[in-house]
Every structure is written in C-alpha cells, then in structure tokens.
Design a protein around this motif. Sequence first.
Motif, mmCIF file in Angstrom:
data_model
loop_
_atom_site.group_PDB
_atom_site.id
_atom_site.type_symbol
_atom_site.label_atom_id
_atom_site.label_comp_id
_atom_site.label_asym_id
_atom_site.label_seq_id
_atom_site.Cartn_x
_atom_site.Cartn_y
_atom_site.Cartn_z
ATOM 1 N N LYS A 594 0.828 -1.205 0.000
ATOM 2 C CA LYS A 594 0.000 0.000 0.000
ATOM 3 C C LYS A 594 0.861 1.252 0.000
ATOM 4 O O LYS A 594 0.508 2.265 -0.610
ATOM 5 C CB LYS A 594 -0.916 -0.003 1.220
ATOM 6 C CG LYS A 594 -1.967 -1.110 1.186
ATOM 7 C CD LYS A 594 -2.892 -0.995 2.381
ATOM 8 C CE LYS A 594 -3.974 -2.064 2.345
ATOM 9 N NZ LYS A 594 -4.888 -1.979 3.514
ATOM 10 N N ARG A 595 2.005 1.186 0.694
ATOM 11 C CA ARG A 595 2.885 2.345 0.740
ATOM 12 C C ARG A 595 3.461 2.634 -0.645
ATOM 13 O O ARG A 595 3.528 3.796 -1.069
ATOM 14 C CB ARG A 595 4.024 2.098 1.747
ATOM 15 C CG ARG A 595 4.988 3.265 1.883
ATOM 16 C CD ARG A 595 6.050 2.976 2.933
ATOM 17 N NE ARG A 595 5.423 2.747 4.237
ATOM 18 C CZ ARG A 595 6.113 2.413 5.326
ATOM 19 N NH1 ARG A 595 7.423 2.227 5.257
ATOM 20 N NH2 ARG A 595 5.487 2.243 6.482
ATOM 21 N N ALA A 596 3.843 1.580 -1.374
ATOM 22 C CA ALA A 596 4.366 1.787 -2.727
ATOM 23 C C ALA A 596 3.279 2.317 -3.667
ATOM 24 O O ALA A 596 3.536 3.165 -4.528
ATOM 25 C CB ALA A 596 4.938 0.478 -3.261
ATOM 26 N N ALA A 597 2.050 1.815 -3.503
ATOM 27 C CA ALA A 597 0.958 2.304 -4.340
ATOM 28 C C ALA A 597 0.661 3.767 -4.052
ATOM 29 O O ALA A 597 0.418 4.571 -4.963
ATOM 30 C CB ALA A 597 -0.292 1.451 -4.107
ATOM 31 N N LYS A 598 0.708 4.160 -2.761
ATOM 32 C CA LYS A 598 0.465 5.549 -2.398
ATOM 33 C C LYS A 598 1.567 6.442 -2.928
ATOM 34 O O LYS A 598 1.321 7.556 -3.405
ATOM 35 C CB LYS A 598 0.362 5.663 -0.873
ATOM 36 C CG LYS A 598 0.035 7.056 -0.391
ATOM 37 C CD LYS A 598 -0.123 7.080 1.123
ATOM 38 C CE LYS A 598 -0.472 8.483 1.601
ATOM 39 N NZ LYS A 598 -0.590 8.544 3.080
ATOM 40 N N ARG A 599 2.814 5.949 -2.863
ATOM 41 C CA ARG A 599 3.934 6.753 -3.368
ATOM 42 C C ARG A 599 3.851 6.898 -4.896
ATOM 43 O O ARG A 599 4.198 7.932 -5.452
ATOM 44 C CB ARG A 599 5.247 6.092 -2.972
ATOM 45 C CG ARG A 599 6.479 6.910 -3.367
ATOM 46 C CD ARG A 599 7.753 6.369 -2.744
ATOM 47 N NE ARG A 599 8.030 4.994 -3.179
ATOM 48 C CZ ARG A 599 7.877 3.925 -2.393
ATOM 49 N NH1 ARG A 599 7.439 4.071 -1.133
ATOM 50 N NH2 ARG A 599 8.146 2.711 -2.832
ATOM 51 N N ALA A 600 3.341 5.867 -5.578
ATOM 52 C CA ALA A 600 3.234 5.944 -7.032
ATOM 53 C C ALA A 600 2.128 6.899 -7.477
ATOM 54 O O ALA A 600 2.243 7.553 -8.518
ATOM 55 C CB ALA A 600 2.974 4.549 -7.602
ATOM 56 N N LEU A 601 1.084 6.992 -6.669
ATOM 57 C CA LEU A 601 -0.037 7.869 -7.025
ATOM 58 C C LEU A 601 0.123 9.272 -6.493
ATOM 59 O O LEU A 601 -0.653 10.167 -6.860
ATOM 60 C CB LEU A 601 -1.355 7.278 -6.505
ATOM 61 C CG LEU A 601 -1.749 5.918 -7.086
ATOM 62 C CD1 LEU A 601 -3.019 5.406 -6.411
ATOM 63 C CD2 LEU A 601 -1.955 6.020 -8.590
ATOM 64 N N SER A 602 1.094 9.520 -5.632
ATOM 65 C CA SER A 602 1.271 10.839 -5.035
ATOM 66 C C SER A 602 2.065 11.735 -5.987
ATOM 67 O O SER A 602 3.147 11.362 -6.463
ATOM 68 C CB SER A 602 1.992 10.716 -3.693
ATOM 69 O OG SER A 602 2.296 11.988 -3.178
ATOM 70 N N LYS A 603 1.522 12.903 -6.250
ATOM 71 C CA LYS A 603 2.216 13.859 -7.115
ATOM 72 C C LYS A 603 3.461 14.414 -6.438
ATOM 73 O O LYS A 603 4.499 14.621 -7.063
ATOM 74 C CB LYS A 603 1.253 14.989 -7.491
ATOM 75 C CG LYS A 603 1.827 15.987 -8.473
ATOM 76 C CD LYS A 603 0.796 17.034 -8.839
ATOM 77 C CE LYS A 603 1.388 18.029 -9.821
ATOM 78 N NZ LYS A 603 0.418 19.102 -10.172
ATOM 79 N N LYS A 604 3.381 14.634 -5.140
ATOM 80 C CA LYS A 604 4.519 15.176 -4.398
ATOM 81 C C LYS A 604 5.678 14.190 -4.378
ATOM 82 O O LYS A 604 6.845 14.555 -4.585
ATOM 83 C CB LYS A 604 4.075 15.515 -2.970
ATOM 84 C CG LYS A 604 5.127 16.199 -2.135
ATOM 85 C CD LYS A 604 4.572 16.576 -0.778
ATOM 86 C CE LYS A 604 5.635 17.276 0.066
ATOM 87 N NZ LYS A 604 5.111 17.642 1.410
#
Length: 746
Positions: A594-604
């Motif tokens: 989930k952390r990798a998915a959030k990092r991939a979808l985060s623009k920042k």
Amino acid sequence: MAKKHKLTSQQRKEIRKREEQALKDLEQRIQDYDPKLNKISQFKDLPISNNTLSGLTESSFVSLTDIQKESIPSALKGDDILGAARTGSGKTLAFLIPVIEKLYRAKWTELDGLGALIISPTRELAIQIYEVLVKIGRHNSFSAGLVIGGKDVKFEMERLSKINILIGTPGRILQHLDQTVGMDTNNLQMLVLDEADRILDMGFKKTLDDIVSNLPPTRQTLLFSATQSKSISDLARLSLTNPKYIGVKETDDQIATPESLQQSYITVNLEEKLDTLFSFIKTHLKAKILVFLSTSKQVHYVYETFRTMQPGVSLMQLHGRQKQTARTETVYKFSKAQHVCLFATDVVARGIDFPSIDWVIQVDAPEDADTYIHRVGRAARFGKTGKSLLMVTPSEEEGMLKRLESKKIIPNKLNIKQAKKRSIRSQMQALCFKDPELKYLGQKAFISYVKSIYIQKDKDVFKPEELPVEEYAKSLGLPGAPKIKIKGGTKNKELKNASRQLLALSKANEDGEFDEEEAKKVRTKYDRMFERKNQNVLSEHYLNITNEVNKHGKGGDEQDDGEDDDEDDFIAVKRTDHDINEEDLPDLIAPESKRAAKRALSKKQSINEKGNPTKLKFDDDGVAHQLYEFEDEEDFQKIRKKRKRQEAERRAMEEDYSSDEESGEPVVYLGAPSGDIDQDYGMGDDDDDQSSDEDSDDQPPSKKAKWFENDKVGGRERDDEPQILELEQPETIEDLEALTSRLISQ
C-alpha cells in the motif's frame, strides 16, 4: 346588479317540454325532406336547428353550393356519404353541419365523451376545419378540440376526456388512442374523412387501419374529396354500409377543375426552369403567386437563393420540414397578403383556402392528374377567377397531357417571350461559391429532385434516364452533379410509414430463419447520421488531394520506381516500421504494498523522486532546447562585462551632468547614452575597443572629449555659437511641460 330570477319546477318542465317538441318536429322535417321536390338555395331552407342557423348567418354563410344541397340532407338522415366535388365548392360545411346536428339531436353533453371524429391529411387543413367549426358552432354547447403534430401532447391529453368533436391528423389521433387514458371512442356517432383519397393513400394506410379498429362499427361515416375513389377494398376497410355517392358519376369518377380557372402550360427544359420562374416573378410583381415544387429541400433552396437576389416582391416558404409555429404563421401571412410569392410543396395542395390567388405555378410536374386538380384548385375558389401555369419538360409533355385529357382537362400551350427572359445561372453560381452552406442546400435540392423522379410510378411521364443531370446541376449553381445513392426505388413511398420493428422482424437470413439478434437492432436517425459520409461539402479537387495524401502516407512500398521524389512527397507523411525491444519497455507491474501504491499515485512523491516535468522548445533549426537552460560560461562572462561597462558609462555621464550644473554651463542631455561606445563616443578603431573591453573589469573607462561640448577659443568660451541641448524624448504631458519650462528659462 339585478339578481337572476330562479325558474320554478313548473317553468323548467315547460321549457324541457318545448325543447323535446322542437326536436321531434326537427326529426319529422328531416324524414319528410326530399331534395328532388324541395328546390332550395339557402341554409335557412334546410331542416337544421336554430342554433346552427344563427351561427351560419353570423359567419356570412347564406347560399348553398351544389355539393351542400345534395349531401347535407342525406347526411342528416344518417346515411353514409361518399362525396366528391371540384375544389372550392364548400365541402367543409357539407360535413360540419351534419356533425353538429347529429350531436344536437342526440342531446350530447360533456359527460357523453367523444361524439365525432374528423380526420385531415395535413395540419393546415385541420386548423382550417377547426376555425370554421368554431364560427358556425358558436351557439352550441359542444366542446371541440384540435390535435396535430408539433403541439404539446401532454396539454392535449389533459383535455381529451371532455371533448365532444375532435379534429386532427392521422398520426396524432392514433398516438392519443394508444397513450391517452381519457380518449374513449365507444360512443362515437360520426367519422369524417376530409380529402379521403389522400388519407386512403399508401402513406396513411396502416395508420388509418389502426384508427378504424378502435372505432365502433355502428357509426356514421362521411368521406369528402375533390377526387374520389370507389374502390371496394377501401370502402370495406372503413365499414361503409350502402354509401350514397354524391357528385360522382358512374362513367367518370373524377371531377374536373373550376370553370373560372384559366389553365395553361409551357414546355421548358429542366435546366431552364429556375430562369423561367425568376423571369415570371419579375414580370408579375403585383400578383399573388403560389409556386409548387416537388420536395421540401427544393423549396428551401429556391427560397433562400431568390430571397438573396431580391426579385422585388415578398417571398415565403412552406413545407413539411418546418416547425408547426412557422407553418401556421406562414399560412396566416400569405392569406392576408396582397402581393406575395409562396414556394410550397403539396402540403398545401389540398383543401387550404387561400383567398384571391392570382397564379398557381407548377414548376415540377405533379405525380398524377389528381394532384394537378388539387394544386390548381387553390385558385378560382367559390366562383372567383384565377390562372394556372404548368411547366413540363419535353420528355414529360406527351404523357402528362394524356393524363390530364383523361380527366377532361385541356390546358392551353403558351410560348415564352425570350426578350423578357433572363438567366440567373451566373448569380446562382456566385452565391454557391461565396456561401458553402447555400451550396450544400443546392446539392440536397438536386438529390431530392432526382430521387422524386426516380420513385414516380408513372414511367411514361417521368423518365429518370433522360434527365440532364449535369446541366440541371449547373442551373442550380453547382460545379457538378453530386453522387446519388437511391435505395428501394418505388417501394420507398410504401415503406415510409411502416413500423421499423415490424420491418426488422420480417427480415430473414439466407437459410430462411429469423435472426433474433438482427431483428432487435433498430436503426435510428442517429445511426444513419454517424454512418453517413458527408462528401458533398468537400469539393472533388480536395477529395483527390486527400486521397493522394493517404496513398503516399502508407509507406514507401507503393512507389513504382523506387526513387525518392522530394517534390511529390512534399505533403506526404511517410511511416516507418519500428522494431520494439521489450527489454527497453518500462516495468508496468503494479506496486505490491500500500505504501508503494500511495507513493506511485502521489504527485509530491513523484516530484521528489523524478523532479519537475521538463518542457522543450525548438529553435529555427528544429533543435530541441529546454525552456530554461544555462548558457555557456564564456557567453555569460561577456554579457557580465558588457553590463559592467554600461553601468560605468552611466555613472560617468551622471558625474559630467552634475559637474556641468555646478559650473553653470547650460547643457541638457537628450537621450541616455547607449552601451555601444563606438556609436556614441567611439573615436578609435575596433582593436582599441577590444582592449578596452578586456581592461574594464575593475576600472571605469577614461573620460573623452565630447563633440557637443562648448569649445574654448583663446582661453575663453565661444559665446557666438549656438548652444546645443540634448534632451530626453518626452513621453507624457508632464514631461513635455517640464521640457518647455526648462527651454524657456534658458
């Protein structure tokens, strides 16, 4: 205000008794009436009620016509009528009076529901019948309604349950029979078909069958038209029982045109019809003209082009593709106008009463003799005079004259005065060249006319193979004849109003079995719109260009000689096949945590890892550069030295200016010194400038003598020479005022 006197029960009984006695006397008069013995000429001699007679008198209806004398007494007795009479003979009153009298003698009220149904083939004719009914039935308590296409269906549904006399077109009446709960036809007393031959035509066959299936068979039926059919199958479908033929001879089942109508025709080539029509309008500006064309698209195109060329008289158009409000307004304006020209289709060929029409022009030949009779019947109505003109091509002349002669119609042949004829072909071409939309309308008008000739049943008159399509297209202002795709041929008219679902279900595959999936597919107008290739808007030359581009754009395999031709491939787009290396493709595996998915979808996070997105720009040579990129160190140092030198020069100029003010010398500078020393101060060569640039990093340049400073002669200043003032260019009014004050003070 005086109070209304209340009637006693005895008085009410006496009034009711007198009304019943009056109805009995009226019934007796109708049964004793014999048209052969009673020679009547006015409405007051008919066995009708006082209320109806008062409405007729107040509407200025006094004398009876021939069709009214013969049909009204029989209709009052309850007989089925099959009536035919020449146009303009008063057929509307011949069936409206029996309708009112039938409901009056039956003591019809609002609670009894629908008592009479009047069907008309066109909306304009239905409106006209409704207006006449309102006039003559003003003293009766019956409620009347009008249902036609183009009106609010919900508004009509709310009121149909309280209507006693309903007038409408076949399509809208059938819609209410299927959808409106309050429309009950079980108590229907009378069915009337105005222009019955048109309603019985193929276009309304299925609709009329559906309507009749919802009506009780015990009703009374009246059929009226200028041209009538005695077909047994048609009469059986309408459940006519022993109908009386009024105005129909056994040897000739059609009625000729009015005697006061002057009929004539001219033979003109197809490509010269519009020239002849425009010339006719220009020579008859003080007349009321009705022009008939075959299709609505022709009407639209001729109206738009003639209106632009301004023949000198008001122009109008009327066809089935217009909205109902526009059609109603056009009918009203044309009826009231005195000098006007109306372009129309056969939508107004039947029953419409246009007062005082001088000329009826048929640019396109009618499909049969009956249509001709209805068209020319718009003029010379109710005994008035009128004229008609028919344009036929050389291939149509012989066959059309034979069809008219069978109806005992022999028009006079006229010759065109060539001196008064003018050609508008060049003007039409100019209009189509300037306005692409007008050109598109012309193409549609051309296609619709050719299709109308192709689907005609009478091939002895209409010969599609002899049409001069190229010349006709040029007469419309088109550069050439558009391509035409005709489906169905003569079956188009028969399939026009057929149910699409039934047609889909009737289709079978090659094995003779029904394909359910195919049957469920019903093509709508949007399907046809997206499937249509609108090639008429583009010129043929442009289509050729696009085809060449597509041909060259498929690759170099189609080149015959194998040589590169830069001139031929100037606008061609060549495509080369690229080998895709799967190893170079990015990894498209979705992140597991989930952390990798959030990092991939985060623009920042994406910016932190990959940086901001870059944007490239291209110079004149087509080389890509970053929008903001660092310059070379050498170029940067040169710009830095140049800016330092310009700043030092500016400071030196300020010191000179301040020293001149302290010394009291009247010197004013005009314009700031530029950065180019060679231009403003340069007294040396290029080598000196280069050396000075290299040594000017830390020290300002040496002060040089300026050509505009005052020279000293003999140790003193020359007072006799004019003082030169150098000033900044004033940009505002305040700068100009300051400069003026400084110059004055000198």
